[in-house]
Design a protein around this motif. Structure first.
Motif, short mmCIF file in Angstrom:
data_model
loop_
_atom_site.label_atom_id
_atom_site.label_comp_id
_atom_site.label_asym_id
_atom_site.label_seq_id
_atom_site.Cartn_x
_atom_site.Cartn_y
_atom_site.Cartn_z
N GLY A 72 -72.78 -1.20 17.84
CA GLY A 72 -73.66 -1.95 18.72
C GLY A 72 -75.02 -2.21 18.10
O GLY A 72 -75.23 -2.01 16.89
N ILE A 73 -75.89 -2.62 18.96
CA ILE A 73 -77.23 -2.99 18.52
C ILE A 73 -78.15 -2.95 19.73
O ILE A 73 -77.68 -3.02 20.87
CB ILE A 73 -77.20 -4.43 17.93
CG1 ILE A 73 -78.52 -4.76 17.22
CG2 ILE A 73 -76.89 -5.46 19.00
CD1 ILE A 73 -78.44 -6.05 16.38
N ALA A 74 -79.42 -2.79 19.49
CA ALA A 74 -80.39 -2.92 20.58
C ALA A 74 -81.58 -3.66 20.02
O ALA A 74 -81.93 -3.45 18.85
CB ALA A 74 -80.82 -1.56 21.09
N HIS A 108 -81.22 6.31 11.25
CA HIS A 108 -81.09 5.52 12.48
C HIS A 108 -80.96 6.48 13.67
O HIS A 108 -81.91 6.72 14.38
CB HIS A 108 -79.92 4.56 12.35
CG HIS A 108 -79.84 3.55 13.45
ND1 HIS A 108 -80.93 2.83 13.86
CD2 HIS A 108 -78.81 3.15 14.23
CE1 HIS A 108 -80.57 2.02 14.86
NE2 HIS A 108 -79.29 2.20 15.10
N HIS A 109 -79.81 7.05 13.87
CA HIS A 109 -79.63 8.17 14.80
C HIS A 109 -78.33 8.86 14.42
O HIS A 109 -77.54 8.31 13.64
CB HIS A 109 -79.69 7.73 16.26
CG HIS A 109 -78.77 6.60 16.62
ND1 HIS A 109 -77.43 6.61 16.36
CD2 HIS A 109 -79.02 5.39 17.17
CE1 HIS A 109 -76.89 5.49 16.77
NE2 HIS A 109 -77.83 4.71 17.24
N ARG A 126 -70.54 3.06 14.82
CA ARG A 126 -70.70 4.47 15.22
C ARG A 126 -69.57 5.36 14.70
O ARG A 126 -68.47 4.89 14.41
CB ARG A 126 -70.70 4.60 16.75
CG ARG A 126 -71.35 3.49 17.50
CD ARG A 126 -72.82 3.36 17.21
NE ARG A 126 -73.42 2.33 18.08
CZ ARG A 126 -74.65 1.89 17.98
NH1 ARG A 126 -75.44 2.33 17.03
NH2 ARG A 126 -75.11 0.98 18.80
N LYS A 162 -73.72 4.20 26.35
CA LYS A 162 -72.99 2.98 25.99
C LYS A 162 -71.78 3.32 25.13
O LYS A 162 -70.74 2.68 25.23
CB LYS A 162 -73.90 1.93 25.35
CG LYS A 162 -74.53 2.28 24.02
CD LYS A 162 -75.31 1.05 23.51
CE LYS A 162 -76.10 1.34 22.26
NZ LYS A 162 -76.74 0.13 21.72
N GLN A 208 -78.12 5.18 24.42
CA GLN A 208 -77.19 5.29 23.31
C GLN A 208 -75.87 5.99 23.65
O GLN A 208 -74.80 5.42 23.48
CB GLN A 208 -77.87 6.00 22.13
CG GLN A 208 -77.00 6.07 20.88
CD GLN A 208 -76.64 4.70 20.34
OE1 GLN A 208 -77.44 3.77 20.38
NE2 GLN A 208 -75.42 4.55 19.85
N GLN A 248 -85.46 -2.73 26.17
CA GLN A 248 -84.51 -3.09 25.12
C GLN A 248 -83.41 -3.95 25.71
O GLN A 248 -83.03 -3.77 26.86
CB GLN A 248 -83.83 -1.83 24.57
CG GLN A 248 -84.54 -1.14 23.45
CD GLN A 248 -83.68 -0.04 22.82
OE1 GLN A 248 -82.60 0.30 23.31
NE2 GLN A 248 -84.18 0.50 21.73
N1 ASP Z 1 -80.01 3.09 20.39
C1 ASP Z 1 -80.49 2.48 19.19
C2 ASP Z 1 -82.01 2.31 19.25
O1 ASP Z 1 -82.58 2.40 20.31
C3 ASP Z 1 -79.91 1.15 18.94
C4 ASP Z 1 -78.47 1.19 18.62
O2 ASP Z 1 -78.06 1.91 17.70
O3 ASP Z 1 -77.73 0.47 19.29
O4 ASP Z 1 -82.62 2.07 18.24
#
Ligand code: ASP
Length: 586
Positions: free
Chosen positions: A534-536, A450-451, A493, A198, A195, A231
């Motif tokens: 972004g996305i994972a 989410h984070h 973000r 990136k 995270q 991922q």
């Molecule tokens: N790092 C996040 C996850 O692993 C995904 C993201 O926000 O891109 O869920």
């Protein structure tokens, strides 16, 4: 030369050719003075024929299951063709045979179906991997990998590696840690995802990044998780949510088409988190079938008027009352209904019972609560739920969170029973507008849903100053859901130091702690960080879904078992005292 052809390629066109094959002996079948053998490699199986003249050689050099042999011979037409085998029209009349290596008797049968139990198959994973179903899974995995890379390459993404020995990246799980020998008493953490890296690559101006990468999370391994998993991790600059959803919708469409030949032309539906919870009881709705949840009463607000002025304690005292209409099931028998009651009483579901109302084929109603509801009332409930003739209405009552969860499970169960959850049907959707925070009830504190790098919706930033409004703050965060499984998620973000500081503070982190842990990221934001997001997505899970299977384990070459052990290596294991001392762990 070990071989001229592989075991999967010979057809009638090769009849009379002289060939050399090498592979593993799958079976040896003796018929009097002649012997047939199936020779196997990654590409397939070819039948070998040892004529009477060749039997001497087998007596001299006996072969058994899983021996590695090389044979020379002529391709001949089979009298007894096997239409199930691609090479089934021919066989090899063996003229020479060399044993390249012997094999001990394998601990389980190495065929399509095996008699080996889970543990045994894990211990001898390299043998299990010889079996066609696993080989097929890994082949699929490779195809998905290639397809993802091709798509992202055409879209201008760069694959950039990021380190594994890092400091903690909070994604809501426990870290795996690695002691540092050169920095005694200190530890690296393995990334829960790349995270922060990136995001830093976006600050560096790399614009579009991706990686198919291992992530490490030290969680209890319930529900088919692996401590290390893969991922597809992506990040883009100068994007809004819409740009990301479009880009990755494109990716999924590409992969479905490429790998499964499934063409989805229409846009993926989008559903807000709130709608998903309301109509499906969870944030990963399986939309292969309708059977939406009807909210008769939720969080103590009555929506279905038929309930008013009825003296039924169970309903009156429940915080929430949810219903589904199960089509074509009004003829459920007493026994089936009792069995359903047992089903909702299982600890995983945790309900004390289920109320049923039959909307009979003749239009009449019959229920398990006839004592409290007359025909008119039942009709009213039926109308509220939108039931039609032949429906079985099922109602659960109880506390909001538990009841909603239970109803979501019951809905899926009824979907299964009606055969509405076909693996071959692909119903992806985006779930959007997730809450920024969620309450960690155990510790009574707000955590990032989410984070902590996820941006609140700009119009909700003001609410971050008011603890009582935390539940109302939405994020530009999204999940991609396929057939009731979350296969990925991401967000727009935070890219300004001030807002990131505010976020950490909202999560109860002191200024010092935030600076200590994330000073590097907030510092980077001071040097011209672009807007980014972004996305994972979970690569193992995506492969399993595309393979039509529930479990990810057999889509990973060397997985761990439910206790996080590699039973083949017997890891984790002990280390020497001297090693411990070197690491300052003694
Ligand atoms: N790092 C996040 C996850 O692993 C995904 C993201 O926000 O891109 O869920």
């Amino acid at each position: 030369m070990y071989r001229t052809h592989n075991c999967g390629e010979l057809r009638s066109a090769y009849i009379n050719s002289e060939v050399t094959l090498a592979g593993w002996v799958q079976t040896v079948r003796k018929f009097g003075s002649i012997t047939f053998t199936d020779l196997r490699d990654r590409y397939g199986i070819t039948q070998l024929y040892f004529s009477e003249n060749m039997n001497g050689i087998l007596a001299e050099k006996p072969i058994g299951r899983e021996f590695v042999i090389q044979v020379k011979g002529r391709v001949v037409e089979r009298t007894n063709k096997n239409p199930k085998l691609p090479t089934g029209d021919i066989e090899i009349e063996v003229t020479e045979m060399t044993i390249l290596n012997g094999a001990a008797t394998p601990p389980f049968t190495i065929e399509e179906e095996t008699d080996g139990g889970d543990e045994l198959r894990m211990k001898y994973r390299y043998l299990d991997l010889r079996r066609p179903p696993l080989k097929k899974n890994l082949e699929l995995r490779y195809k998905v990998n290639r397809s993802v890379r091709n798509y992202l390459d055409t879209q201008g993404f760069w694959d950039i590696e990021t380190p594994f020995l890092i400091r903690s990246t909070p994604e809501g799980a426990r870290d795996f840690v690695v002691p540092s020998r050169m920095n005694e008493g200190q530890f690296y953490a393995l990334p829960q995802s790349p995270q922060t890296f990136k995001q830093l690559l976006m600050v560096s101006g790399y614009d579009k990044y991706y990686q198919i990468v291992k992530c490490f999370r030290d969680e209890d391994l319930r529900a088919d998780r692996q401590p290390e998993f893969t991922q597809v991790d992506c990040e883009m600059s100068f994007v809004e949510q819409e740009d990301i959803l479009n880009m990755f919708e494109g990716l999924f469409k590409h992969v479905f088409k490429d790998v499964k030949g499934v063409e989805i032309t229409e846009a993926f539906p989008r559903m807000t988190f709130d709608d998903a919870m309301w109509h499906y009881g969870n944030d990963k709705p399986d939309i292969r079938f309708e059977m939406k949840i009807q909210n008769l009463k939720a969080v103590n607000k009555v929506y279905c008027n038929a309930l008013n002025s009825v003296d039924f304690k169970v309903f009156n005292e429940a915080e929430t009352l949810l219903a589904i209409c199960v089509s074509g099931s009004s003829e459920y028998t007493r026994k089936q209904l009792d069995e359903l009651t047992e089903w909702v009483k299982r600890p995983q579901i945790g309900m004390s019972g289920v109320v049923n109302i039959k909307h009979n084929a003749d239009g009449s109603f019959k229920s398990s609560v006839d004592k409290f509801f007359n025909a008119e009332k039942l009709q009213e409930i039926g109308d509220f739920c939108g039931s039609v003739k032949g429906d079985l209405i099922l109602i659960l009552a109880g506390a909001e969170t538990r009841t909603r969860k239970a109803m979501s499970e019951l809905r899926l169960e009824m979907g299964n029973r009606l055969g509405l959850r076909d693996h071959a049907v692909y119903k992806p959707l985006w779930v959007i507008d997730f809450p920024l925070f969620e309450l960690d009830e155990e510790n009574n504190r707000w955590v990032a849903r989410h984070h902590p790098f996820t941006a609140p919706k700009p119009e909700h930033i003001g609410l971050m100053d008011d603890l009582s409004r935390y539940a109302d703050i939405k994020a530009n965060a999204y999940d991609i859901v396929l057939n009731g499984t979350e296969i990925g998620g991401g967000s727009i973000r935070i890219f300004q130091r001030g807002l990131q500081e505010k976020m950490f503070a909202a999560l109860g982190m002191s200024k010092e702690e935030a600076q200590d842990k994330f000073g590097f990221l907030m510092g980077a934001f001071e040097y011209g960080a672009p807007p980014h997001g972004g996305i994972a997505f979970g690569f193992d899970r995506l492969c399993a879904l595309l393979g039509g299977q529930e479990s990810i384990r057999d889509f990973i070459a060397f997985p761990k078992n439910n206790s996080g052990r590699d039973v083949m290596l017997d890891a984790p294991g002990n280390i020497d005292d001297s090693q411990k001392k070197e690491l300052g762990l003694a």
